[in-house]
Motif scaffolding. Structure first.
Motif, PDB file in Angstrom:
ATOM      1  N   GLN A 164       0.827  -1.205   0.000  1.00  0.00           N
ATOM      2  CA  GLN A 164       0.000   0.000   0.000  1.00  0.00           C
ATOM      3  C   GLN A 164       0.866   1.262   0.000  1.00  0.00           C
ATOM      4  OE1 GLN A 164      -0.675   2.019   3.080  1.00  0.00           O
ATOM      5  NE2 GLN A 164      -2.230   3.344   2.144  1.00  0.00           N
ATOM      6  N   LYS A 165       1.976   1.227   0.752  1.00  0.00           N
ATOM      7  CA  LYS A 165       2.875   2.374   0.799  1.00  0.00           C
ATOM      8  C   LYS A 165       3.501   2.640  -0.569  1.00  0.00           C
ATOM      9  CE  LYS A 165       7.038   4.114   3.105  1.00  0.00           C
ATOM     10  NZ  LYS A 165       8.116   3.801   4.080  1.00  0.00           N
ATOM     11  N   GLU A 166       3.977   1.584  -1.229  1.00  0.00           N
ATOM     12  CA  GLU A 166       4.600   1.746  -2.543  1.00  0.00           C
ATOM     13  C   GLU A 166       3.579   2.219  -3.577  1.00  0.00           C
ATOM     14  OE1 GLU A 166       7.288  -0.871  -5.735  1.00  0.00           O
ATOM     15  OE2 GLU A 166       7.040  -1.532  -3.638  1.00  0.00           O
ATOM     16  N   TRP A 167       2.342   1.753  -3.454  1.00  0.00           N
ATOM     17  CA  TRP A 167       1.285   2.161  -4.391  1.00  0.00           C
ATOM     18  C   TRP A 167       0.951   3.639  -4.201  1.00  0.00           C
ATOM     19  CZ3 TRP A 167      -4.539   0.538  -4.465  1.00  0.00           C
ATOM     20  CH2 TRP A 167      -5.034   0.647  -5.773  1.00  0.00           C
ATOM     21  N   THR A 168       0.843   4.096  -2.956  1.00  0.00           N
ATOM     22  CA  THR A 168       0.516   5.503  -2.704  1.00  0.00           C
ATOM     23  C   THR A 168       1.679   6.420  -3.092  1.00  0.00           C
ATOM     24  OG1 THR A 168       1.217   5.216  -0.401  1.00  0.00           O
ATOM     25  CG2 THR A 168      -1.137   5.002  -0.874  1.00  0.00           C
ATOM     26  N   GLU A 169       2.908   5.902  -2.969  1.00  0.00           N
ATOM     27  CA  GLU A 169       4.075   6.700  -3.390  1.00  0.00           C
ATOM     28  C   GLU A 169       4.077   6.930  -4.897  1.00  0.00           C
ATOM     29  OE1 GLU A 169       7.401   4.543  -1.918  1.00  0.00           O
ATOM     30  OE2 GLU A 169       7.280   5.409   0.115  1.00  0.00           O
ATOM     31  N   ALA A 170       3.343   6.077  -5.631  1.00  0.00           N
ATOM     32  CA  ALA A 170       3.229   6.242  -7.083  1.00  0.00           C
ATOM     33  C   ALA A 170       2.141   7.251  -7.459  1.00  0.00           C
ATOM     34  CB  ALA A 170       2.927   4.901  -7.738  1.00  0.00           C
ATOM     35  N   GLY A 171       1.507   7.868  -6.430  1.00  0.00           N
ATOM     36  CA  GLY A 171       0.509   8.901  -6.703  1.00  0.00           C
ATOM     37  C   GLY A 171      -0.931   8.454  -6.556  1.00  0.00           C
ATOM     38  N   VAL A 172      -1.149   7.258  -6.039  1.00  0.00           N
ATOM     39  CA  VAL A 172      -2.512   6.734  -5.874  1.00  0.00           C
ATOM     40  C   VAL A 172      -2.980   6.980  -4.444  1.00  0.00           C
ATOM     41  CG1 VAL A 172      -3.976   4.689  -5.993  1.00  0.00           C
ATOM     42  CG2 VAL A 172      -2.092   4.964  -7.610  1.00  0.00           C
ATOM     43  N   THR A 173      -4.195   7.476  -4.285  1.00  0.00           N
ATOM     44  CA  THR A 173      -4.775   7.678  -2.961  1.00  0.00           C
ATOM     45  C   THR A 173      -5.652   6.480  -2.636  1.00  0.00           C
ATOM     46  OG1 THR A 173      -4.799  10.077  -3.300  1.00  0.00           O
ATOM     47  CG2 THR A 173      -6.175   9.192  -1.522  1.00  0.00           C
ATOM     48  N   ALA A 174      -5.163   5.614  -1.760  1.00  0.00           N
ATOM     49  CA  ALA A 174      -5.899   4.396  -1.429  1.00  0.00           C
ATOM     50  C   ALA A 174      -5.515   3.923  -0.031  1.00  0.00           C
ATOM     51  CB  ALA A 174      -5.605   3.299  -2.443  1.00  0.00           C
ATOM     52  N   SER A 175      -6.492   3.516   0.739  1.00  0.00           N
ATOM     53  CA  SER A 175      -6.259   2.992   2.082  1.00  0.00           C
ATOM     54  C   SER A 175      -5.805   1.537   2.000  1.00  0.00           C
ATOM     55  CB  SER A 175      -7.541   3.088   2.904  1.00  0.00           C
ATOM     56  OG  SER A 175      -8.544   2.246   2.340  1.00  0.00           O
ATOM     57  N   LYS A 176      -5.418   0.968   3.147  1.00  0.00           N
ATOM     58  CA  LYS A 176      -5.042  -0.445   3.178  1.00  0.00           C
ATOM     59  C   LYS A 176      -6.232  -1.331   2.808  1.00  0.00           C
ATOM     60  CE  LYS A 176      -2.575  -2.147   6.493  1.00  0.00           C
ATOM     61  NZ  LYS A 176      -2.034  -2.476   7.833  1.00  0.00           N
ATOM     62  N   THR A 177      -7.432  -0.913   3.242  1.00  0.00           N
ATOM     63  CA  THR A 177      -8.634  -1.691   2.922  1.00  0.00           C
ATOM     64  C   THR A 177      -8.883  -1.709   1.425  1.00  0.00           C
ATOM     65  OG1 THR A 177      -9.624  -1.092   5.051  1.00  0.00           O
ATOM     66  CG2 THR A 177     -11.110  -1.932   3.346  1.00  0.00           C
ATOM     67  N   THR A 178      -8.751  -0.536   0.798  1.00  0.00           N
ATOM     68  CA  THR A 178      -8.939  -0.462  -0.655  1.00  0.00           C
ATOM     69  C   THR A 178      -7.867  -1.262  -1.377  1.00  0.00           C
ATOM     70  OG1 THR A 178      -9.948   1.735  -0.485  1.00  0.00           O
ATOM     71  CG2 THR A 178      -9.051   1.111  -2.628  1.00  0.00           C
ATOM     72  N   THR A 179      -6.632  -1.168  -0.901  1.00  0.00           N
ATOM     73  CA  THR A 179      -5.529  -1.924  -1.509  1.00  0.00           C
ATOM     74  C   THR A 179      -5.815  -3.421  -1.440  1.00  0.00           C
ATOM     75  OG1 THR A 179      -3.962  -0.209  -0.837  1.00  0.00           O
ATOM     76  CG2 THR A 179      -3.047  -2.340  -1.478  1.00  0.00           C
ATOM     77  N   ARG A 206      -8.714  -4.856  -1.138  1.00  0.00           N
ATOM     78  CA  ARG A 206      -9.864  -5.171  -1.987  1.00  0.00           C
ATOM     79  C   ARG A 206      -9.452  -5.286  -3.456  1.00  0.00           C
ATOM     80  NH1 ARG A 206     -12.770  -0.822  -1.171  1.00  0.00           N
ATOM     81  NH2 ARG A 206     -13.497  -1.521   0.865  1.00  0.00           N
ATOM     82  N   ARG A 207      -8.590  -4.370  -3.902  1.00  0.00           N
ATOM     83  CA  ARG A 207      -8.131  -4.426  -5.305  1.00  0.00           C
ATOM     84  C   ARG A 207      -7.301  -5.696  -5.544  1.00  0.00           C
ATOM     85  NH1 ARG A 207     -11.426  -1.269  -5.130  1.00  0.00           N
ATOM     86  NH2 ARG A 207     -11.442   0.914  -5.808  1.00  0.00           N
ATOM     87  N   ILE A 208      -6.470  -6.043  -4.563  1.00  0.00           N
ATOM     88  CA  ILE A 208      -5.644  -7.254  -4.701  1.00  0.00           C
ATOM     89  C   ILE A 208      -6.529  -8.488  -4.835  1.00  0.00           C
ATOM     90  CG2 ILE A 208      -4.047  -8.770  -3.451  1.00  0.00           C
ATOM     91  CD1 ILE A 208      -2.756  -6.227  -2.295  1.00  0.00           C
ATOM     92  N   ARG A 209      -7.578  -8.570  -4.030  1.00  0.00           N
ATOM     93  CA  ARG A 209      -8.489  -9.707  -4.104  1.00  0.00           C
ATOM     94  C   ARG A 209      -9.258  -9.727  -5.420  1.00  0.00           C
ATOM     95  NH1 ARG A 209      -9.351 -12.669   0.496  1.00  0.00           N
ATOM     96  NH2 ARG A 209     -10.271 -14.068  -1.057  1.00  0.00           N
ATOM     97  N   GLU A 210      -9.623  -8.529  -5.926  1.00  0.00           N
ATOM     98  CA  GLU A 210     -10.324  -8.446  -7.212  1.00  0.00           C
ATOM     99  C   GLU A 210      -9.464  -8.997  -8.345  1.00  0.00           C
ATOM    100  OE1 GLU A 210     -11.323  -4.364  -7.670  1.00  0.00           O
ATOM    101  OE2 GLU A 210     -12.973  -4.403  -6.216  1.00  0.00           O
ATOM    102  N   MET A 211      -8.150  -8.846  -8.225  1.00  0.00           N
ATOM    103  CA  MET A 211      -7.234  -9.349  -9.247  1.00  0.00           C
ATOM    104  C   MET A 211      -7.019 -10.856  -9.151  1.00  0.00           C
ATOM    105  SD  MET A 211      -4.340  -6.376  -9.004  1.00  0.00           S
ATOM    106  CE  MET A 211      -4.779  -4.634  -9.177  1.00  0.00           C
TER     107      MET A 211
END
Length: 334
Positions: free
Chosen positions: A83-98, A100-105
């Motif tokens: 989640q930290k590396e994803w937000t450092e790339a400019g994405v605004t997302a909480s751990k819960t959202t992260t 959820r997206r991982i499970r969707e994939m």
């Protein structure tokens, strides 16, 4: 007047038919026996379709692709690090959202399978060996006496870090955790063929060439006599230093025993590895408290292994060979 949710199939059919005929909604409501607003909602909902209710998705498809790249490159990172590396790339997302997206994939956080580390040369030799043996039948493999050493513990330690992977990626090289040979515990030597198990040897010291030759003399030869009688057999062993020592090779020559050529770091090709797994699963309910009780439990469980179980493992050899060829020398599921 009925609500839209309370409409019957007959009412919906009347509304659809009269609407196609160009009748006004007031007339349609009277004929269908419902309110004009219900007719309007049915017509508008069917013709244009309503968007799904709920909060707007906070990440784009591009953001999600970036997360998938992170997962593929950082299989062993935990959720917070991802989640930290994803937000450092400019994405605004909480751990819960992260999460959820991982499970969707299709990814799940699992304990990685442990496989020996194979270099390029070892993978090439495994592949060449498998191609040479790909036409061997189960009958030919039944003539092989498989052997190996293993350790049995009083208790098991930490399973180690978890890994992000999809279903079917258990054997993906990026999802595997490398193992280390010879951990501390009770060491045993055993042998098996399609006819059953051989005699079990408890190793009380480091396995040198001399110790190993004594094991062969006192346990391997009697096992071969029990399982094969006067018939010829081929002996299998891995490439441990004591097994490949010059004096050990001389011992095999002196006893006229044919040794099967074997690729390095290839426990997935040896069915006795699965037999160790059967033995250890049988012991899960024994709970020995000391080394003496552990030794007694091992002997009891080893004696309970049936020839049918051994034959089933030997019969898997052609499938193991195909799996190595398909994996191009990488570790397989066995």
């Amino acid at each position: 007047m009925g609500k839209t949710a309370d409409m019957t199939t007959a009412q919906e059919t009347i509304i659809d038919t009269l609407h196609r005929m160009g009748k006004p909604q007031k007339f349609i409501a009277k004929e269908a026996g419902c309110s004009q607003s219900a007719v309007s909602k049915h017509i508008n909902g069917k013709s244009s379709g309503r968007e799904k209710c709920g909060r707007r998705r906070c990440t784009s498809k591009r953001d999600d692709r970036g997360l998938q790249r992170i997962l593929k490159q950082r299989r062993f990172k935990n959720l917070a690090e991802i989640q930290k590396e994803w937000t450092e790339a400019g994405v605004t997302a909480s751990k819960t959202t992260t999460f959820r997206r991982i499970r969707e994939m299709g990814y799940s956080c699992r304990v990685p399978r442990v496989k020996p580390l194979l270099n390029q040369s070892q993978r090439r030799k495994r592949l060449n060996w498998a191609k040479e043996k790909k036409d061997w039948t189960v009958g030919q493999w039944s003539k092989v006496l498989f052997s190996d050493e293993s350790k049995v513990c009083l208790s098991f330690g930490n399973q180690g870090p978890r890994v992000w992977r999809k279903t079917g990626e258990e054997q993906n090289p990026s999802c595997l955790r490398s193992s280390v040979k010879y951990p501390q515990s009770v060491m045993i030597w055993g042998a098996m063929s399609s006819a059953g198990v051989g005699k079990l040897c408890f190793l009380k010291s480091k396995v040198t060439a001399t110790v190993y030759q004594n094991v062969l003399e006192d346990f391997m030869i009697p096992s071969a006599e029990d399982l094969y009688g006067d018939a010829d057999f081929i002996f299998q062993q891995d490439l441990a230093p004591a097994h490949t020592a010059r004096s050990t090779k001389t011992w095999f020559d002196a006893h006229a025993i044919t040794v099967l050529d074997w690729p390095a770091n290839s426990p997935d090709l040896n069915p006795i590895e699965n037999l160790w797994g059967i033995l250890k699963r049988k012991m899960r309910g024994t709970r020995p408290n000391n080394k003496e009780e552990l030794t007694a439990s091992i002997k009891e469980m080893w004696a309970s292994i049936t020839p049918m179980q051994c034959h089933s493992l030997i019969a898997s050899m052609p499938r193991r060979i195909k799996a190595v060829i398909k994996a191009k020398g990488f570790p397989t599921k066995y």
